[in-house]
Enzyme design. Structure first.
Site, PDB file in Angstrom:
ATOM      1  N   HIS A  24       7.012  -6.841  -0.760  1.00  0.00           N
ATOM      2  CA  HIS A  24       6.342  -7.637  -1.789  1.00  0.00           C
ATOM      3  C   HIS A  24       7.296  -8.085  -2.900  1.00  0.00           C
ATOM      4  O   HIS A  24       6.945  -8.971  -3.682  1.00  0.00           O
ATOM      5  CB  HIS A  24       5.188  -6.844  -2.408  1.00  0.00           C
ATOM      6  CG  HIS A  24       4.102  -6.496  -1.438  1.00  0.00           C
ATOM      7  ND1 HIS A  24       3.378  -7.458  -0.763  1.00  0.00           N
ATOM      8  CD2 HIS A  24       3.617  -5.301  -1.021  1.00  0.00           C
ATOM      9  CE1 HIS A  24       2.487  -6.869   0.022  1.00  0.00           C
ATOM     10  NE2 HIS A  24       2.616  -5.569  -0.104  1.00  0.00           N
ATOM     11  N   ARG A  49      11.888  -0.662   1.333  1.00  0.00           N
ATOM     12  CA  ARG A  49      10.684  -0.997   2.094  1.00  0.00           C
ATOM     13  C   ARG A  49      10.887  -2.388   2.692  1.00  0.00           C
ATOM     14  O   ARG A  49      11.099  -3.356   1.966  1.00  0.00           O
ATOM     15  CB  ARG A  49       9.433  -0.980   1.207  1.00  0.00           C
ATOM     16  CG  ARG A  49       8.192  -1.387   2.004  1.00  0.00           C
ATOM     17  CD  ARG A  49       6.895  -1.004   1.341  1.00  0.00           C
ATOM     18  NE  ARG A  49       6.611  -1.778   0.151  1.00  0.00           N
ATOM     19  CZ  ARG A  49       5.427  -1.787  -0.472  1.00  0.00           C
ATOM     20  NH1 ARG A  49       4.433  -1.059   0.011  1.00  0.00           N
ATOM     21  NH2 ARG A  49       5.252  -2.496  -1.560  1.00  0.00           N
ATOM     22  N   GLU A 129      -1.559   3.193   5.716  1.00  0.00           N
ATOM     23  CA  GLU A 129      -2.316   2.469   4.690  1.00  0.00           C
ATOM     24  C   GLU A 129      -3.518   1.732   5.262  1.00  0.00           C
ATOM     25  O   GLU A 129      -4.029   0.786   4.658  1.00  0.00           O
ATOM     26  CB  GLU A 129      -1.395   1.504   3.945  1.00  0.00           C
ATOM     27  CG  GLU A 129      -0.481   0.682   4.832  1.00  0.00           C
ATOM     28  CD  GLU A 129       0.583  -0.067   4.050  1.00  0.00           C
ATOM     29  OE1 GLU A 129       0.429  -0.252   2.829  1.00  0.00           O
ATOM     30  OE2 GLU A 129       1.569  -0.486   4.676  1.00  0.00           O
ATOM     31  N   ASP A 155      -3.793  -0.283  -0.284  1.00  0.00           N
ATOM     32  CA  ASP A 155      -4.167  -0.866   1.001  1.00  0.00           C
ATOM     33  C   ASP A 155      -5.077   0.059   1.799  1.00  0.00           C
ATOM     34  O   ASP A 155      -5.966  -0.405   2.522  1.00  0.00           O
ATOM     35  CB  ASP A 155      -2.923  -1.209   1.825  1.00  0.00           C
ATOM     36  CG  ASP A 155      -2.312  -2.538   1.415  1.00  0.00           C
ATOM     37  OD1 ASP A 155      -3.071  -3.512   1.278  1.00  0.00           O
ATOM     38  OD2 ASP A 155      -1.097  -2.604   1.230  1.00  0.00           O
TER      39      ASP A 155
END
Length: 237
Positions: A24, A49, A129, A155
């Site tokens: 993200h 990530r 998630e 999530d």
């Protein structure tokens, strides 16, 4: 101020480790190369990530010098296996040889010692998630090469409620998160979680979570600005 200066400051502060968010966050591969180097120069462990379904990038960030990779949306043992294979050298996995930058940053004396030890020194963390991932967590944890599970509470709450709610603080979700921690620790693997409220850190630690991310760069910046402006205005108004 150059683009890397905030990260340089953060890496040389009191944090224990840094997670670079390639899912993200605004990171391309060149930014990841530079940012990993900044963290390693400050002697801080750095995890990355990667975006969803990018085992190729998992291998690359390890070549760049990352100490571990967090893979989002790992919902099955098959996905976990593909991710672990990209992170570990044979015979455990299928990671291709070519850690040119990591050999320099990790200061290994020679390539052979690097190869013989790096599987045990880099982490492959699968994110749980979704409800599907929770239902398959035992199979995911059984995958050789998966060093731990990193829980994404936001999530997980969205998936758990069928998209009706983004609220991990509900009693039901907290019970689920506690069950996940119990399963991870029972396997002797690393339990990680993202915590948005610092007041909850002790709670998650008591559940068994040991890799706890507790602030983003934007949250730290916003908090700092808010505190400075409040202090300034309190002296004027």
């Amino acid at each position: 101020m150059n683009a890397q200066q905030p990260l340089e400051l953060l890496a040389r502060s009191g944090v224990d480790s840094i997670v670079l968010d390639g899912q993200h966050g605004a990171y391309g591969e060149s930014e990841l190369i530079d940012s990993i180097g900044v963290c390693k120069a400050a002697q801080k462990p750095v995890l990355v990530r990667v975006p969803v379904d990018r085992p190729d990038l998992a291998s690359r960030v390890l070549d760049f010098g990352a100490d571990g990779v967090i893979a989002p949306m790992i919902n099955s043992a098959a996905q976990a296996s593909a991710f672990a294979a990209a992170c570990k050298y044979p015979p455990l996995g299928e990671r291709s040889w070519g850690p040119v930058r990591d050999l320099v940053l990790s200061q290994f004396p020679d390539p052979k010692s690097y190869f013989s030890s790096r599987n045990g020194q880099t982490l492959a963390l699968a994110m749980v998630e979704t409800r599907e991932a929770f239902e398959n967590i035992d199979e995911i944890l059984a995958v050789e090469g998966i060093d731990g599970i990193f829980v994404g509470p936001a999530d997980l709450s969205i998936s758990w409620t069928g998209g009706a709610l983004m609220e991990p603080a509900t009693e039901e979700l907290q019970n689920v998160i506690a069950m996940i921690a119990e399963k991870i620790t029972a396997k002797g693997k690393i339990a990680g979680v993202y915590v948005t409220e610092t007041k909850d850190i002790g709670l998650y630690h008591a559940l068994g979570y040991r890799l706890i991310t507790c602030a983003s760069d934007l949250a730290l910046l916003q908090s700092g600005v808010t505190n400075v402006m409040k202090a300034a205005r309190d002296q004027i108004y």
